[in-house]
Design an enzyme around this catalytic site. Structure first.
Site, PDB file in Angstrom:
ATOM      1  N   ASP A 103      41.267  -6.946  33.981  1.00 41.32           N
ATOM      2  CA  ASP A 103      41.822  -7.140  32.654  1.00 41.32           C
ATOM      3  C   ASP A 103      42.956  -6.144  32.452  1.00 41.32           C
ATOM      4  OD1 ASP A 103      41.902  -8.241  30.017  1.00 41.32           O
ATOM      5  OD2 ASP A 103      39.735  -8.493  30.111  1.00 41.32           O
ATOM      6  N   ASP A 209      45.764  -9.226  28.628  1.00 46.64           N
ATOM      7  CA  ASP A 209      45.256  -9.212  27.252  1.00 46.64           C
ATOM      8  C   ASP A 209      46.402  -9.224  26.245  1.00 46.64           C
ATOM      9  OD1 ASP A 209      42.962  -8.655  25.316  1.00 46.64           O
ATOM     10  OD2 ASP A 209      44.302  -6.970  24.890  1.00 46.64           O
ATOM     11  N   GLU A 266      46.686 -14.221  27.959  1.00 42.44           N
ATOM     12  CA  GLU A 266      46.028 -14.570  26.687  1.00 42.44           C
ATOM     13  C   GLU A 266      47.128 -14.823  25.663  1.00 42.44           C
ATOM     14  OE1 GLU A 266      42.659 -12.890  23.577  1.00 42.44           O
ATOM     15  OE2 GLU A 266      44.004 -11.462  24.543  1.00 42.44           O
ATOM     16  N   HIS A 341      34.367 -13.187  26.182  1.00 43.45           N
ATOM     17  CA  HIS A 341      33.855 -11.977  25.531  1.00 43.45           C
ATOM     18  C   HIS A 341      34.259 -11.873  24.065  1.00 43.45           C
ATOM     19  CE1 HIS A 341      37.955 -11.255  26.673  1.00 43.45           C
ATOM     20  NE2 HIS A 341      38.001 -10.246  25.832  1.00 43.45           N
ATOM     21  N   ASP A 342      35.191 -12.710  23.612  1.00 44.56           N
ATOM     22  CA  ASP A 342      35.660 -12.666  22.227  1.00 44.56           C
ATOM     23  C   ASP A 342      35.066 -13.781  21.379  1.00 44.56           C
ATOM     24  OD1 ASP A 342      37.248 -10.394  22.315  1.00 44.56           O
ATOM     25  OD2 ASP A 342      39.059 -11.472  22.889  1.00 44.56           O
TER      26      ASP A 342
END
Length: 584
Positions: A103, A209, A266, A341-342
């Protein structure tokens, strides 16, 4: 003119398994997952059939936002392990023919990063311009005000005041997460050096990210005033700004092109086909693929995540048809996902975690993911049907900063009366980021085998782990895990059809509103498959008169008991799924 044949690539055929490091496996009994824990489970990861892992942030961090606040890109958060541990993880994954994505958080850093400490040391610091600093504004009464009215993504102002230097710095997330100034070429070069540090150690790519927040409108104008709150969304000025594509192309040319990597961005606040095409069209030479986020936003309200807007199958039909149809037009590539994860767990939001439906519903979602064109990403736990926390958990069980901040903000406006918070709690029970970060459920021992029995896990463990865990499924041929393994293997066996084949949507008039249906077709092999997915808890009958060529064809896979062949009608039990392969 039909689109050209799709060029094959390893990252298009990959099946990615996302691991949230804090929640996967604790090897030393401190209640927090770690790198040695992941290493110990490489045989398990390999056994699923996945061939790539995506590791959420592991860099040194004060953990104000679970590692998305990086203090040093070349060091590891000490409770997770060391750089040597990560090198061992990379090497052992590669020895098992499994790749690894890290990430990459480079829109912002922690305020504890050496760059920011130097930047805030004085206005004349050589790194002052590595972040976004602005002078205050003052109202008619002489009161100090922020440089603009932007609202932070986590609530409150997007600006933080630095008393010693008398300026504000931009922090779109937490005040402890200052945004980097990507207009500064020296900063960009140092960020690229940090990327090379890991690529030289064998990392196979990055998930970037908050990727499209790196370019802001240079004038930082006020956001439109649409509410009576003091701060407004500035997304139109901080998302996909004027130099965004320049930065990505530079990153690609200077860094990624020198390695055989996968790049996944993202993409926040941007969900239209034209904007997406500019990032992933092959001719643009930018990214391999994107997370647009719309598939995990399907039950978000018009005014925000925690406003109610219940899921309906029409939503997933619209999004699936749009992106499956769009990518071939400009030679782009999809990500295929339902959880991360979000997000809350898709099983609880878009299907059913009720005991009588849970296994079938989880298998139906697996069928959906593995039968679409694009690179699938599954979140650890999906393979055993992990679900959201149940409704008997109160607000105190939710510890993530995003949800907590929102809950407390609304609670304050309601006079601190928790009895008035049922509507917010309902939405948190569906959508809170905590659900995607629940500790992995390995067995029915205390703490689900995630950590030792006498340890305190870093966050809530779902009480349903006693019945839903790896140990109970690993040798069960009828389990959710066994079905996932079968689907992953099937996808690889039929890659020309299920990975690279054309997508042809079935109209709702044919399937009914609760069933998502589509065809996959391979020009290479001539194979055709019909996919039918029941997103309801009621039996649905699909009358496939217009698809008579599938009569007497064989069932490639199904999550329910079916006949060997199908006739003109297909009966789908609650949350039933079937892929019908046309006989040649």
């Amino acid at each position: 003119m039909p689109p050209p044949p799709i060029e094959k690539a390893w990252w298009k055929e990959a099946v990615v398994y996302q691991i949230y490091p804090a929640s996967f496996l604790d090897s030393n009994g401190d209640g927090l997952g770690d790198i040695p824990g992941i290493i110990s489970k490489i045989p398990y990861i390999k056994s699923l059939g996945v061939d790539t892992i995506w590791l959420s942030p592991i860099f040194a961090s004060p953990q104000k936002d679970m590692g998305y606040d990086v203090a040093d890109y070349r060091s590891i958060h000490a409770p997770y392990g060391t750089v040597a541990d990560v090198q061992k993880l990379i090497d052992e994954l590669h020895a098992n023919n499994v790749r690894i994505l890290m990430d990459l958080v480079v829109n912002h850093t922690s305020d504890q990063h050496a760059w920011f400490k130097e930047s805030r040391a004085s206005r004349s610091s050589s790194k002052r311009d590595w972040y976004i600093w602005r002078d205050p504004k003052y109202d008619e009464q002489g009161n100090r005000k922020e440089p603009n009215n932007w609202k932070s993504i986590f609530g409150g102002s997007a600006w933080a005041y630095d008393e010693p230097t008398g300026q504000y710095y931009l922090a779109l997330f937490l005040p402890s997460q200052p945004d980097l100034n990507w207009e500064n070429a020296d900063m960009r070069e140092e960020a690229y050096n940090d990327m090379r540090f890991w690529l030289d150690r064998g990392v196979d790519g990055f998930r970037i990210d908050s990727m499209n927040l790196m370019s802001k409108h240079p004038n930082l104008p006020d956001g439109k005033v649409v509410t009576d709150e003091p701060y407004q969304s500035g997304a139109e000025f901080f998302a996909s700004g004027p130099k965004m594509h320049d930065y990505i192309r530079e990153m690609r040319t200077k860094v990624f092109d020198n390695y055989e990597v996968m790049s996944v961005g993202e993409l926040g606040f941007t969900k239209d086909e034209q904007s997406v095409s500019q990032y992933v069209a092959k001719g643009r030479h930018e990214l391999n693929m994107l997370f647009t986020g719309d598939i995990v936003d399907m039950d978000f309200g018009a005014n925000g995540k925690y406003e109610r807007d219940d899921f309906h199958p029409r939503k997933i039909r619209k999004i699936t048809n749009m992106w499956q149809g769009a990518m071939p037009k400009f030679d782009g590539w999809n990500t295929v996902y339902l959880d991360n994860h979000d997000s809350g767990r898709s099983l609880s939001r878009y299907a059913s975690d009720a005991p009588e439906h849970r296994s079938t519903a989880a298998k139906m979602l697996a069928t959906y993911m593995m039968s679409l064109s694009g690179t699938p990403f599954l979140l650890a736990g999906q393979e055993i049907g992990m679900a959201n926390l149940a409704k008997n958990y109160g607000a105190e069980a939710y510890i993530d900063v995003e949800g907590k901040n929102y809950y407390n903000e609304v609670l304050q406006t309601r006079g601190g009366d928790t009895s008035k918070m049922a509507d917010v709690l309902r939405e948190m029970q569906l959508k809170s980021r905590d659900h995607g970060r629940l500790p992995m459920q390995w067995d029915d021992s205390p703490n689900a085998g995630f950590t030792t029995a006498d340890s305190k896990p870093w966050m809530t463990i779902n009480k349903d782990y006693v019945d839903w865990n790896v140990a109970s499924q690993i040798d069960d041929p009828e389990s959710i895990m066994a079905y996932w393994k079968r689907m992953i293997a099937l996808r690889k066996d039929y890659s020309d059809l299920l990975v690279y084949g054309s997508y042809i949507p079935l109209p709702e008039t044919l399937t009914g509103e609760m069933v998502l249906g589509y065809e996959r077709y391979s020009k290479t092999t001539g194979q055709r498959a019909l996919v039918l997915l029941n997103f309801s808890d009621q039996e649905q009958i699909v009358v496939a008169k217009e698809y008579a060529e599938y009569t007497d064809s064989s069932i490639l896979v199904s999550n329910q008991e079916v006949e060997e062949s199908v006739g003109s009608e297909v009966a789908l039990r609650p949350f039933g799924a079937v892929i019908i392969l046309k006989h040649e």
